[in-house]
Design a protein around this motif. Sequence first.
Motif, PDB file in Angstrom:
ATOM      1  N   CYS A  57     -20.933  -3.586 -90.504  1.00 50.54           N
ATOM      2  CA  CYS A  57     -21.662  -4.171 -89.384  1.00 50.54           C
ATOM      3  C   CYS A  57     -22.036  -3.041 -88.424  1.00 50.54           C
ATOM      4  O   CYS A  57     -21.739  -1.871 -88.682  1.00 50.54           O
ATOM      5  N   LEU A  58     -22.681  -3.380 -87.329  1.00 48.14           N
ATOM      6  CA  LEU A  58     -23.233  -2.383 -86.429  1.00 48.14           C
ATOM      7  C   LEU A  58     -22.846  -2.665 -84.982  1.00 48.14           C
ATOM      8  O   LEU A  58     -22.615  -3.817 -84.610  1.00 48.14           O
ATOM      9  N   MET A  59     -22.798  -1.607 -84.191  1.00 46.72           N
ATOM     10  CA  MET A  59     -22.678  -1.729 -82.742  1.00 46.72           C
ATOM     11  C   MET A  59     -23.866  -1.011 -82.116  1.00 46.72           C
ATOM     12  O   MET A  59     -24.170   0.128 -82.488  1.00 46.72           O
ATOM     13  N   VAL A  60     -24.541  -1.684 -81.197  1.00 47.18           N
ATOM     14  CA  VAL A  60     -25.661  -1.088 -80.465  1.00 47.18           C
ATOM     15  C   VAL A  60     -25.269  -0.993 -78.996  1.00 47.18           C
ATOM     16  O   VAL A  60     -24.788  -1.964 -78.404  1.00 47.18           O
ATOM     17  N   THR A  61     -25.462   0.177 -78.429  1.00 46.04           N
ATOM     18  CA  THR A  61     -25.111   0.414 -77.041  1.00 46.04           C
ATOM     19  C   THR A  61     -26.376   0.407 -76.189  1.00 46.04           C
ATOM     20  O   THR A  61     -27.279   1.229 -76.378  1.00 46.04           O
TER      21      THR A  61
ATOM     22  N   ASP B 262     -21.928  -2.585 -74.899  1.00 45.08           N
ATOM     23  CA  ASP B 262     -21.865  -2.554 -76.359  1.00 45.08           C
ATOM     24  C   ASP B 262     -22.084  -3.955 -76.914  1.00 45.08           C
ATOM     25  O   ASP B 262     -21.543  -4.942 -76.404  1.00 45.08           O
ATOM     26  N   TYR B 263     -22.863  -4.024 -78.007  1.00 46.08           N
ATOM     27  CA  TYR B 263     -23.178  -5.291 -78.651  1.00 46.08           C
ATOM     28  C   TYR B 263     -22.846  -5.217 -80.141  1.00 46.08           C
ATOM     29  O   TYR B 263     -23.139  -4.201 -80.801  1.00 46.08           O
ATOM     30  N   LEU B 264     -22.282  -6.295 -80.676  1.00 44.14           N
ATOM     31  CA  LEU B 264     -22.149  -6.457 -82.112  1.00 44.14           C
ATOM     32  C   LEU B 264     -23.484  -6.917 -82.662  1.00 44.14           C
ATOM     33  O   LEU B 264     -24.066  -7.897 -82.187  1.00 44.14           O
ATOM     34  N   VAL B 265     -23.960  -6.202 -83.682  1.00 46.64           N
ATOM     35  CA  VAL B 265     -25.245  -6.510 -84.318  1.00 46.64           C
ATOM     36  C   VAL B 265     -25.008  -6.583 -85.811  1.00 46.64           C
ATOM     37  O   VAL B 265     -24.522  -5.624 -86.414  1.00 46.64           O
ATOM     38  N   ASP B 266     -25.335  -7.729 -86.411  1.00 46.60           N
ATOM     39  CA  ASP B 266     -24.982  -7.938 -87.819  1.00 46.60           C
ATOM     40  C   ASP B 266     -25.985  -8.888 -88.467  1.00 46.60           C
ATOM     41  O   ASP B 266     -25.962 -10.084 -88.216  1.00 46.60           O
TER      42      ASP B 266
ATOM     43  N   SER C 174     -28.607 -13.200 -82.866  1.00 46.67           N
ATOM     44  CA  SER C 174     -28.847 -12.380 -81.681  1.00 46.67           C
ATOM     45  C   SER C 174     -27.621 -11.518 -81.429  1.00 46.67           C
ATOM     46  O   SER C 174     -26.526 -11.808 -81.926  1.00 46.67           O
ATOM     47  N   ALA C 175     -27.817 -10.437 -80.677  1.00 49.03           N
ATOM     48  CA  ALA C 175     -26.727  -9.517 -80.397  1.00 49.03           C
ATOM     49  C   ALA C 175     -25.632 -10.214 -79.599  1.00 49.03           C
ATOM     50  O   ALA C 175     -25.906 -11.065 -78.750  1.00 49.03           O
ATOM     51  N   ILE C 176     -24.375  -9.853 -79.883  1.00 50.97           N
ATOM     52  CA  ILE C 176     -23.222 -10.444 -79.209  1.00 50.97           C
ATOM     53  C   ILE C 176     -22.518  -9.366 -78.391  1.00 50.97           C
ATOM     54  O   ILE C 176     -22.030  -8.373 -78.950  1.00 50.97           O
ATOM     55  N   ALA C 177     -22.493  -9.534 -77.083  1.00 54.07           N
ATOM     56  CA  ALA C 177     -21.798  -8.579 -76.230  1.00 54.07           C
ATOM     57  C   ALA C 177     -20.318  -8.550 -76.581  1.00 54.07           C
ATOM     58  O   ALA C 177     -19.721  -9.581 -76.912  1.00 54.07           O
ATOM     59  N   LEU C 178     -19.718  -7.367 -76.523  1.00 52.50           N
ATOM     60  CA  LEU C 178     -18.296  -7.236 -76.840  1.00 52.50           C
ATOM     61  C   LEU C 178     -17.470  -7.742 -75.660  1.00 52.50           C
ATOM     62  O   LEU C 178     -17.010  -6.979 -74.809  1.00 52.50           O
ATOM     63  N   GLU C 179     -17.321  -9.059 -75.643  1.00 52.47           N
ATOM     64  CA  GLU C 179     -16.504  -9.726 -74.635  1.00 52.47           C
ATOM     65  C   GLU C 179     -15.970 -11.012 -75.241  1.00 52.47           C
ATOM     66  O   GLU C 179     -16.505 -11.524 -76.226  1.00 52.47           O
ATOM     67  N   HIS C 180     -14.880 -11.524 -74.666  1.00 56.28           N
ATOM     68  CA  HIS C 180     -14.217 -12.728 -75.165  1.00 56.28           C
ATOM     69  C   HIS C 180     -15.089 -13.935 -74.827  1.00 56.28           C
ATOM     70  O   HIS C 180     -15.106 -14.402 -73.683  1.00 56.28           O
ATOM     71  N   ALA C 181     -15.851 -14.425 -75.814  1.00 52.54           N
ATOM     72  CA  ALA C 181     -16.789 -15.508 -75.521  1.00 52.54           C
ATOM     73  C   ALA C 181     -17.264 -16.147 -76.821  1.00 52.54           C
ATOM     74  O   ALA C 181     -17.170 -15.556 -77.900  1.00 52.54           O
TER      75      ALA C 181
END
Length: 270
Positions: A107-111, A115-119, A128-135
């Motif tokens: 998978c990928l991380m885009v800053t 930082d966002y999880l991109v997959d 859509s991109a998912i911000a690296l936060e508990h949500a």
Amino acid sequence: MNLDAYLKRIGYVAPVRADLDTLNGLMDAHVRAVPFENLDIHAERPILNTAEAAYEQIVTRGQGGWCYEMNALFGWVLNEIGFEVTRLSGGVRRAKLGDDALGNHLCLMVTLDRDYLVDVGFGGSQISAIALEHAETLHPPLRMALVPIEDGYWRLHEGGWGSAMSFDFRAEPADEALLARQHDLQISDPNSIFRKTLTAKIRRGRAYHTLRGRMLETNHPGRKETRVIQSVDDMRDVLRDLFGLVEPDLETLWPMMTARHKQLFPHAHR
């Protein structure tokens, strides 16, 4: 990389910039145009673990791919546009399999501002991109929940809070040697799910289609439909018309698909 050819392949016509709107637009277009699939593994065609090979497969030949192909290509595209991209070693079902699972998913991380999880390679479930936060985030008709766990790992649940289908990752550059070993192992190991079950997934409109062997499942918001593919001709039509795939070795693969169907769905009607 012919960026224009890739954008044409996914039907993306808006301007491209290294911003969140472009990132989300590209993700959505990719998962609606390029099916997740493992046909090459079942047909035992050579699979090279390079971004160039993924480009040839997905853009030039117009086929789909699995995580190592999808995210390798997508990461290359994002780099060309000017995004800051980090490749990550994911572990699908690490909650059950332990650390042996690490590297079985790219998978990928885009800053950007964060930082966002991109997959685009987890079956097209993330749009859509998912911000690296508990949500928990919505990717209709699916929900995705991201949870921090022990030792600096994150766990992404496909289906929302507590869903059994998940993968773990750390927000740090991938161990590329581990990814390469897991790539080859999942192709060659007879116990690999990628060798056991022919799979294809795609989004069409608000529907999310999943093919597992002969079982076709379609998830709509609030409801689900299933049907069994009854013949080689029926399968050929589904692959072509729904997933945009052409499989020249389908006659050879059909007996294996039928046998696997009986294992997966022993009580299903023929």
